[in-house]
Design a protein around this motif. Structure first.
Motif, PDB file in Angstrom:
ATOM      1  N   VAL A 261      33.502  37.032  36.793  1.00 26.52           N
ATOM      2  CA  VAL A 261      34.318  36.943  38.013  1.00 26.52           C
ATOM      3  C   VAL A 261      33.861  35.747  38.834  1.00 26.52           C
ATOM      4  O   VAL A 261      32.669  35.620  39.145  1.00 26.52           O
ATOM      5  CB  VAL A 261      34.208  38.233  38.858  1.00 26.52           C
ATOM      6  CG1 VAL A 261      34.966  38.072  40.179  1.00 26.52           C
ATOM      7  CG2 VAL A 261      34.759  39.423  38.083  1.00 26.52           C
TER       8      VAL A 261
ATOM      9  N   HIS B 237      36.539  43.024  47.242  1.00 24.72           N
ATOM     10  CA  HIS B 237      36.433  41.649  46.751  1.00 24.72           C
ATOM     11  C   HIS B 237      36.522  40.609  47.859  1.00 24.72           C
ATOM     12  O   HIS B 237      35.833  39.575  47.815  1.00 24.72           O
ATOM     13  CB  HIS B 237      37.561  41.364  45.747  1.00 24.72           C
ATOM     14  CG  HIS B 237      37.518  42.180  44.503  1.00 24.72           C
ATOM     15  ND1 HIS B 237      36.344  42.599  43.910  1.00 24.72           N
ATOM     16  CD2 HIS B 237      38.527  42.657  43.721  1.00 24.72           C
ATOM     17  CE1 HIS B 237      36.619  43.282  42.811  1.00 24.72           C
ATOM     18  NE2 HIS B 237      37.941  43.337  42.685  1.00 24.72           N
TER      19      HIS B 237
ATOM     20  N   ASN C 258      37.119  45.929  38.470  1.00 23.49           N
ATOM     21  CA  ASN C 258      38.265  45.679  39.347  1.00 23.49           C
ATOM     22  C   ASN C 258      38.976  47.000  39.635  1.00 23.49           C
ATOM     23  O   ASN C 258      40.160  47.166  39.371  1.00 23.49           O
ATOM     24  CB  ASN C 258      39.233  44.674  38.702  1.00 23.49           C
ATOM     25  CG  ASN C 258      40.313  44.200  39.656  1.00 23.49           C
ATOM     26  OD1 ASN C 258      40.073  44.065  40.855  1.00 23.49           O
ATOM     27  ND2 ASN C 258      41.516  43.967  39.133  1.00 23.49           N
TER      28      ASN C 258
END
Length: 343
Positions: free
Chosen positions: A277, A233, A189
């Motif tokens: 995720v 993302h 991330n």
């Protein structure tokens, strides 16, 4: 084998009683090996924070530690930093261990008591935990501002304003992560941009304003990523979580797996999913944040500002699949190129 240390390379060791010391500045001998040993001993004991005078050294635990950030901890550090800032210490208090809440608490109370603007700088290499630390500090400041912003000190209108700002800040943070963070080789991330967050508080300590400035976004990541990495993302979240009606409207393939593999921009790094995720759930959170910021404008994907955001995301993906072919006219030879050559 035998290792001979060069003359002059040895450094004096600190006494064992100082192992686990929570402030590097209190070590008898301060040099790089002593610093590394001090934080390593604390890290092995699941103590991820160490003071270095006014600076806080934080190590990424790479696991969730909810006990570190409970409501009880928020209250404890809010109260202890308030007492210390006002100079009301009696000497009988038991000092709390180093914590990012301590840094945030002193900044908040110095602002409220002394009326001077405060800055918190979060620095570190990729994977050090800057993004998570920033979110932790923001949550702390939002919570303590609500604790301070009571009916006795501010009007009901001010309290409502503070609560609305808190909700908007939380939602904007979700959007910034979705469109500005990506998986890299070192970090699942990783923020690919710089961010300056400015918060304004009333004299009573309630949140009154907020602004977010971003800079140096890694735009090239949209069209190309290194092997083992992903683009931002938001692209994968859309592919994983779009409803059938949204897929039809945005001309996306019918299922998530086929959608991701259909776009050149998402496959160039050879990594379309990340362990731990859930892009589908993150898409739902993103949609809730978008709806919150736009006050729930139009659920119909063909209408409203929130839908236009996802239409732009899908348009970028489709553009990456466009092929430009030079026509073989007037003796020219046809040349074809696909995918990543379009930006």
């Amino acid at each position: 084998g035998e290792y001979i240390t060069p003359e002059g390379a040895l450094r004096p060791a600190n006494p064992e009683i100082q192992d686990g010391c929570d402030d590097i500045g209190q070590l008898s001998h301060l040099h790089e090996p002593a610093l590394l040993h001090a934080v390593a001993v604390r890290y092995d004991a699941r103590l991820i924070y160490t003071r270095a005078g006014p600076v806080l050294v934080a190590l990424n635990p790479f696991v969730r530690m909810p006990e570190y950030y409970s409501a009880t901890q928020v209250t404890a550090y809010y109260q202890s930093t308030a007492v210390a800032t006002k100079g009301s210490l009696t000497g009988d208090e038991t000092p709390l261990p180093p914590h990012v809440y301590e840094v945030a608490g002193f900044a908040y109370h110095n602002l409220c008591v002394r009326g001077k603007s405060q800055s918190i700088i979060i620095n570190g290499e990729s994977g050090a935990g800057k993004t998570e630390t920033a979110k932790i500090i923001l949550r702390f400041l939002l919570q303590v501002s609500q604790m301070a912003n009571t009916p006795k000190r501010d009007s009901g209108r001010a309290i409502g304003c503070s609560e609305a700002l808190t909700a908007s800040l939380s939602a904007s943070n979700v959007l910034l992560e979705g469109f500005g963070n990506a998986k890299t080789i070192r970090n699942h991330n990783s923020s690919r941009f710089g961010k300056l967050l400015q918060l304004g508080f009333s004299a009573a300590g309630g949140l009154t304003s907020a602004s977010v400035s971003r800079f140096l976004l890694e735009k090239s990541r949209v069209v190309f990523v290194e092997q083992g990495e992903r683009s931002y993302h938001a692209f994968y979240q859309l592919c994983a979580g779009a409803s059938p009606s949204m897929r039809d409207f945005l001309h996306l393939p019918p299922n998530a797996e086929l959608t991701t593999s259909s776009f050149c921009y998402l496959c160039s790094g050879g990594c379309v999913s990340v362990d731990g995720v859930n892009d589908e759930l993150d898409f739902d959170e993103m949609c809730a944040a978008v709806d919150g910021l736009f006050e729930g404008i139009a659920a119909d994907p063909a209408l409203g500002s929130p839908a236009r955001i996802w239409a732009c995301v899908a348009a970028v993906l489709h553009l990456g699949n466009v092929q430009f072919v030079e026509r073989a006219e007037q003796g020219e030879v046809g040349v074809g190129a696909a995918g990543g050559g379009v930006a």
